[in-house]
Structures are given as C-alpha cells and as structure tokens.
Motif scaffolding. Structure first.
Motif, PDB file in Angstrom:
ATOM      1  N   ASP A 103      -0.617  -7.722   6.822  1.00  0.00           N
ATOM      2  CA  ASP A 103       0.217  -6.802   7.143  1.00  0.00           C
ATOM      3  C   ASP A 103      -0.296  -4.981   5.790  1.00  0.00           C
ATOM      4  O   ASP A 103      -1.058  -6.331   4.604  1.00  0.00           O
ATOM      5  N   THR A 104      -0.088  -4.408   5.766  1.00  0.00           N
ATOM      6  CA  THR A 104      -0.547  -2.813   5.230  1.00  0.00           C
ATOM      7  C   THR A 104       0.484  -2.104   5.186  1.00  0.00           C
ATOM      8  O   THR A 104       1.119  -1.993   5.738  1.00  0.00           O
ATOM      9  N   ASN A 105       0.642  -1.686   3.744  1.00  0.00           N
ATOM     10  CA  ASN A 105       2.117  -1.667   3.010  1.00  0.00           C
ATOM     11  C   ASN A 105       1.529  -0.089   2.983  1.00  0.00           C
ATOM     12  O   ASN A 105       1.099  -0.184   1.722  1.00  0.00           O
ATOM     13  N   GLY A 136       9.074   8.346  -9.203  1.00  0.00           N
ATOM     14  CA  GLY A 136       9.807   7.294  -8.386  1.00  0.00           C
ATOM     15  C   GLY A 136       9.086   6.830  -7.642  1.00  0.00           C
ATOM     16  O   GLY A 136       7.215   7.470  -7.256  1.00  0.00           O
ATOM     17  N   ASN A 137       9.419   6.434  -5.976  1.00  0.00           N
ATOM     18  CA  ASN A 137       8.238   5.099  -5.037  1.00  0.00           C
ATOM     19  C   ASN A 137       9.152   4.475  -3.895  1.00  0.00           C
ATOM     20  O   ASN A 137      10.471   4.799  -3.801  1.00  0.00           O
ATOM     21  N   THR A 138       8.667   5.830  -2.722  1.00  0.00           N
ATOM     22  CA  THR A 138       8.728   5.712  -1.990  1.00  0.00           C
ATOM     23  C   THR A 138       8.022   4.822  -0.654  1.00  0.00           C
ATOM     24  O   THR A 138       7.498   5.284  -0.395  1.00  0.00           O
ATOM     25  N   ALA A 139       9.444   4.471   0.509  1.00  0.00           N
ATOM     26  CA  ALA A 139       8.417   3.427   1.829  1.00  0.00           C
ATOM     27  C   ALA A 139       9.097   4.235   2.922  1.00  0.00           C
ATOM     28  O   ALA A 139      10.619   4.000   3.086  1.00  0.00           O
ATOM     29  N   ASP A 140       8.583   4.132   3.972  1.00  0.00           N
ATOM     30  CA  ASP A 140       9.679   3.973   4.743  1.00  0.00           C
ATOM     31  C   ASP A 140       9.950   2.375   5.266  1.00  0.00           C
ATOM     32  O   ASP A 140      11.299   2.110   5.714  1.00  0.00           O
ATOM     33  N   THR A 141       8.640   1.455   5.209  1.00  0.00           N
ATOM     34  CA  THR A 141       9.088   0.003   5.496  1.00  0.00           C
ATOM     35  C   THR A 141       7.830  -0.526   5.039  1.00  0.00           C
ATOM     36  O   THR A 141       7.073   0.036   4.914  1.00  0.00           O
ATOM     37  N   LEU A 142       8.785  -1.953   4.249  1.00  0.00           N
ATOM     38  CA  LEU A 142       7.533  -2.600   3.874  1.00  0.00           C
ATOM     39  C   LEU A 142       7.419  -4.397   4.429  1.00  0.00           C
ATOM     40  O   LEU A 142       8.338  -4.721   4.853  1.00  0.00           O
ATOM     41  N   SER A 143       6.525  -4.214   4.964  1.00  0.00           N
ATOM     42  CA  SER A 143       6.413  -5.959   5.892  1.00  0.00           C
ATOM     43  C   SER A 143       5.807  -6.882   5.491  1.00  0.00           C
ATOM     44  O   SER A 143       5.211  -7.165   4.383  1.00  0.00           O
ATOM     45  N   LYS A 144       6.553  -8.208   5.197  1.00  0.00           N
ATOM     46  CA  LYS A 144       5.523  -9.401   5.234  1.00  0.00           C
ATOM     47  C   LYS A 144       5.274  -9.879   6.200  1.00  0.00           C
ATOM     48  O   LYS A 144       6.940 -10.746   6.502  1.00  0.00           O
ATOM     49  N   SER A 145       4.702 -10.849   7.184  1.00  0.00           N
ATOM     50  CA  SER A 145       4.830 -11.741   7.821  1.00  0.00           C
ATOM     51  C   SER A 145       4.058 -13.146   7.920  1.00  0.00           C
ATOM     52  O   SER A 145       3.936 -13.709   9.236  1.00  0.00           O
ATOM     53  N   THR A 146       4.072 -13.594   6.932  1.00  0.00           N
ATOM     54  CA  THR A 146       4.124 -14.611   6.656  1.00  0.00           C
ATOM     55  C   THR A 146       5.284 -15.478   5.499  1.00  0.00           C
ATOM     56  O   THR A 146       5.788 -14.592   4.743  1.00  0.00           O
ATOM     57  N   PRO A 147       5.347 -16.184   5.511  1.00  0.00           N
ATOM     58  CA  PRO A 147       6.985 -17.324   5.638  1.00  0.00           C
ATOM     59  C   PRO A 147       7.252 -17.212   3.729  1.00  0.00           C
ATOM     60  O   PRO A 147       5.695 -17.134   3.469  1.00  0.00           O
ATOM     61  N   THR A 148       8.032 -16.811   3.231  1.00  0.00           N
ATOM     62  CA  THR A 148       8.523 -16.859   2.160  1.00  0.00           C
ATOM     63  C   THR A 148      10.271 -17.596   1.830  1.00  0.00           C
ATOM     64  O   THR A 148      10.868 -17.520   2.392  1.00  0.00           O
ATOM     65  N   PHE A 155      11.853 -17.851   5.031  1.00  0.00           N
ATOM     66  CA  PHE A 155      12.075 -16.219   5.991  1.00  0.00           C
ATOM     67  C   PHE A 155      10.729 -16.889   6.717  1.00  0.00           C
ATOM     68  O   PHE A 155       9.379 -16.391   5.947  1.00  0.00           O
ATOM     69  N   ASN A 156      10.700 -16.717   7.944  1.00  0.00           N
ATOM     70  CA  ASN A 156       9.529 -16.352   8.748  1.00  0.00           C
ATOM     71  C   ASN A 156       8.911 -15.194   8.474  1.00  0.00           C
ATOM     72  O   ASN A 156       7.621 -14.513   8.301  1.00  0.00           O
ATOM     73  N   ARG A 157       9.466 -14.247   8.278  1.00  0.00           N
ATOM     74  CA  ARG A 157       9.525 -12.764   8.469  1.00  0.00           C
ATOM     75  C   ARG A 157       9.564 -12.245   7.963  1.00  0.00           C
ATOM     76  O   ARG A 157      11.511 -12.060   7.949  1.00  0.00           O
ATOM     77  N   VAL A 158       9.623 -10.788   7.058  1.00  0.00           N
ATOM     78  CA  VAL A 158      10.679  -9.991   6.006  1.00  0.00           C
ATOM     79  C   VAL A 158      10.590  -8.357   6.256  1.00  0.00           C
ATOM     80  O   VAL A 158       8.843  -8.028   6.742  1.00  0.00           O
ATOM     81  N   GLN A 159      11.226  -7.534   6.572  1.00  0.00           N
ATOM     82  CA  GLN A 159      11.007  -6.309   6.736  1.00  0.00           C
ATOM     83  C   GLN A 159      12.064  -6.073   5.841  1.00  0.00           C
ATOM     84  O   GLN A 159      13.243  -6.001   5.742  1.00  0.00           O
ATOM     85  N   VAL A 160      11.207  -4.408   4.925  1.00  0.00           N
ATOM     86  CA  VAL A 160      12.772  -4.298   3.865  1.00  0.00           C
ATOM     87  C   VAL A 160      12.249  -2.518   4.898  1.00  0.00           C
ATOM     88  O   VAL A 160      11.379  -1.806   4.621  1.00  0.00           O
ATOM     89  N   HIS A 161      14.028  -1.593   4.864  1.00  0.00           N
ATOM     90  CA  HIS A 161      13.510  -0.835   5.324  1.00  0.00           C
ATOM     91  C   HIS A 161      14.490   0.174   4.092  1.00  0.00           C
ATOM     92  O   HIS A 161      15.301   0.132   3.976  1.00  0.00           O
ATOM     93  N   ASN A 162      13.927   1.935   4.152  1.00  0.00           N
ATOM     94  CA  ASN A 162      13.968   2.352   3.331  1.00  0.00           C
ATOM     95  C   ASN A 162      14.473   2.011   1.982  1.00  0.00           C
ATOM     96  O   ASN A 162      15.209   2.309   1.133  1.00  0.00           O
ATOM     97  N   PRO A 163      13.507   1.197   0.876  1.00  0.00           N
ATOM     98  CA  PRO A 163      13.987   1.045  -0.372  1.00  0.00           C
ATOM     99  C   PRO A 163      12.712   2.191  -1.513  1.00  0.00           C
ATOM    100  O   PRO A 163      12.301   3.117  -0.159  1.00  0.00           O
TER     101      PRO A 163
END
Length: 367
Positions: A103-105, A136-148, A155-163
């Motif tokens: 992942d590249t965020n 402040g800091n902003t992003a469209d989507t932050l992703s992690k594609s490995t288990p957490t 969680f096998n995969r995580v995507q955070v939207h509009n943080p």
C-alpha cells in the motif's frame, strides 16, 4: 479541509525564522546572525526516509523486519512575508507518500499562521514573538491490505475514508543573541486538536464467513459475503448482515475520532560561521485526549501521552538570495502529535517506536 484522521498508524506499525507543525522545534523569534534582511522568504524541500537514509538502522533496532515499512517520500513548500516590523504571515504545504507493504497512502497537510512581535522595551539582543496557527492533515482514503488485529478481531483489509485532523495552536517564542556566532531560542505552545473519520471498510470473518463490511459514522455496519463459505457442511453463496459494529468490538466514534489538548516546550541553539549555520533543537509534547485513551487501556495497551523530538539543521548561503539546507528529525514515538490522525484505539500499540525523517532543500530570500 478534506478529511484525515486516524488509521495511517496501521501502516507505520531554511533559515527562515519559522516553520510550522512538524518543524516547530526550529522556531525562533528572530535570527539575529542571519545576513538576510528580506520581507519575503520561500522554502522548497524534499522529505524522505528509506533503508538507505536510515544509516543508524533505526527500524531494525525497533524490531521492524520489513525494510520498506514506513518508507516516506514527499515535499513541502513554505513561505513567510513580513507585513511590517510587528506582523508577519506564513503558510506551509506538505505532500506525503507513505508506503507499507503493498500500500502507498498519500496525505496532504497545510498550515496558515500569523505572527506578532510586540514593540517591548527588551534588550537589543532579545526578541519575543507570538504566533497563532491553524493546521491539519487530510487524505481521500487510507488503506492497509494486510491483516490487523483489533480488540481480538482480525481484519484482513482496512480502508479509512475521508479522515482528517485539525489543530488550533498558540505559540510564545523567545530568542537571545549570545555573541556574533551563537543564539539560543525557546518556545512554549498550547493547542486544541480534533480528529474525525467519516466511514471505514473492512474485510473480516463474521458469522463464520469472510465478509466485506462497511461501517458508517453512526457505527452501523452492513456486510456482504466476500467469498463462498462452508457452514455446517452447507455452502453459503449469498449472505447479508447488518447491525452495530460493537458486535465485533469496534466503535468508529470512540476508537477513531476524538478531541484533544496539547502543550509543547522546546528550544534550540543556532551557531553561525560566515556562510554556514547550524541549529540543534529539541521539543517535548504532552497530550490530553478525551475518552480514547480509556479505550486504548481497555484493549490492554498503554496510551501514548507524550513525545520527544530531536532535530538538526545545517545551512549554507550560496548567495545573498539563495540558501541550501539539510535537516533531520528523530521522533521518540513516531509522528504522535505531529500527525494526530496516526493515533487511535487501534494503532496505539504500534506507535511507541522511533521514527526518523530527512529533508534537503533551498530557501529563497526576497529578490
């Protein structure tokens, strides 16, 4: 600002007299020994960290086996303009790309500030200024594609939207010229921070099957089957579930969003010889967060309530209008406090690790 808040921590496990946010430790009220006397200063720098730059093997010493984990590349632009001897304005923009495994965020950060230097009867070698800023800091989507693992749930995969995170900060800055080569600076800051996230998508096992789950801002989830599964010798090809994410130990408002207050104390030493200048700096930060640290403790982890930052900057005047610089920073506990969205009930156990960042750039003094 657009939104950025929290889970990037999942993936991470200039002679101008003022910078901002991540460079607060270099604050000074005035650079007495600088030969530049221009109303406008502009900085452009490239920021990075990777295995080649990590010459002290910091990540290895912190037990991070993946050499690409936390690789950082980006840049920042900053400018300061002196309106008159008492007032000046400044702005900074950062573009960040942080890698973790596959992942590249991308993160965008910004700051606006106004500075006031009152006309007080100080000694000629002393200077005092006050600064108010919003950053402040902003992003469209932050992703992690490995288990957490989150509170005994994987969680096998995580995507955070509009943080997003947003800070309001006040600084008091004092500088004293000791002699033609040496200067000391000190600062104290207080601030308010708000971290928010709109919704999150996860892939996890629910009701014995792998599900794609979306959790909204009210912590209500809806999930659909990610792949056919077997349940009591029956193959399930279609499954839909909805409810409250508390069912699997997750609360988007309590675990990912929070308000906080913080205070900073720090200082630096400038040394100049002809065209060369160095600055060694230190900052301590203490944070008080609402509710979320109780959740961290409930997860069996220790809340991170402070951070220490060391910095070194070296500059050289190539001409009256152009200065080149290199600088490095080491954070005792990752970017905690400097990028507030990193910290939450999910990531706290992964952020108590040192992290370094290097920059190289130029400062342009008004033409």
């Amino acid at each position: 600002m657009k939104k950025i808040s929290t889970i990037l921590g999942l993936f991470l496990g200039s002679v101008s007299v003022s910078y901002a946010a991540p460079n607060d430790l270099y604050l000074s009220a005035k650079n007495f020994n600088s030969p530049h006397n221009s109303a406008l200063e502009l900085d452009l720098a490239i920021d990075a960290v990777n295995d080649r730059i990590d010459i002290f093997d910091m990540r290895e010493s912190e037990g991070i086996s993946d050499k690409s984990a936390g690789d950082y590349q980006g840049f920042h632009l900053s400018g300061q303009y002196e309106l008159n001897p008492q007032w000046s304005i400044e702005g900074t923009y950062w573009h960040r790309e942080i890698e973790y495994s596959q992942d590249t965020n991308e993160i965008e950060s910004a700051l606006l500030a106004v500075r006031y230097s009152p006309a007080l009867p100080l000694k000629k070698n002393d200077a005092l200024s006050f600064r108010a800023s919003i950053w402040g800091n902003t992003a469209d989507t932050l992703s992690k594609s490995t288990p957490t693992q989150v509170n005994q749930q994987v969680f096998n995969r995580v995507q955070v939207h509009n943080p997003e995170d947003l800070q309001l900060q006040l600084d008091a800055i004092f500088s004293r010229k000791l002699d033609p080569m040496n200067q000391l600076n000190a600062f104290a800051s207080v601030g308010y921070s708000k971290v928010r996230v709109s919704n999150i998508d996860i892939q996890a096992t629910l009701a014995g099957c792998l599900m794609d789950i979306s959790v909204n801002g009210n912590n209500q989830y809806s999930g659909q089957l990610a792949a056919p599964c077997s349940n009591e010798d029956i193959t399930v090809n279609d499954l839909y579930k909805q409810g409250n994410a508390n069912e699997f130990g997750f609360d988007i408002e309590k675990d990912l969003s929070y308000d906080a207050y913080y205070a900073n104390l720090g200082g630096s030493w400038n040394w100049r010889y002809r065209q060369f200048e160095s600055q060694l700096a230190y900052q301590y930060q203490r944070l008080w967060r609402n509710d979320i640290d109780d959740r961290v403790s409930n997860f069996g982890n220790s809340p991170i309530k402070d951070n220490h930052t060391l910095g070194a900057k070296f500059s050289y005047d190539f001409s009256p209008h152009v200065t080149g610089f290199i600088e490095g920073q080491v954070f005792q506990r990752n970017f905690v406090g400097d990028i507030p969205f990193l910290y939450n009930g999910v990531t706290a156990s992964r952020l108590d690790k040192r992290y370094g960042l290097a920059s190289v750039g130029i400062t342009l003094h008004g033409f």
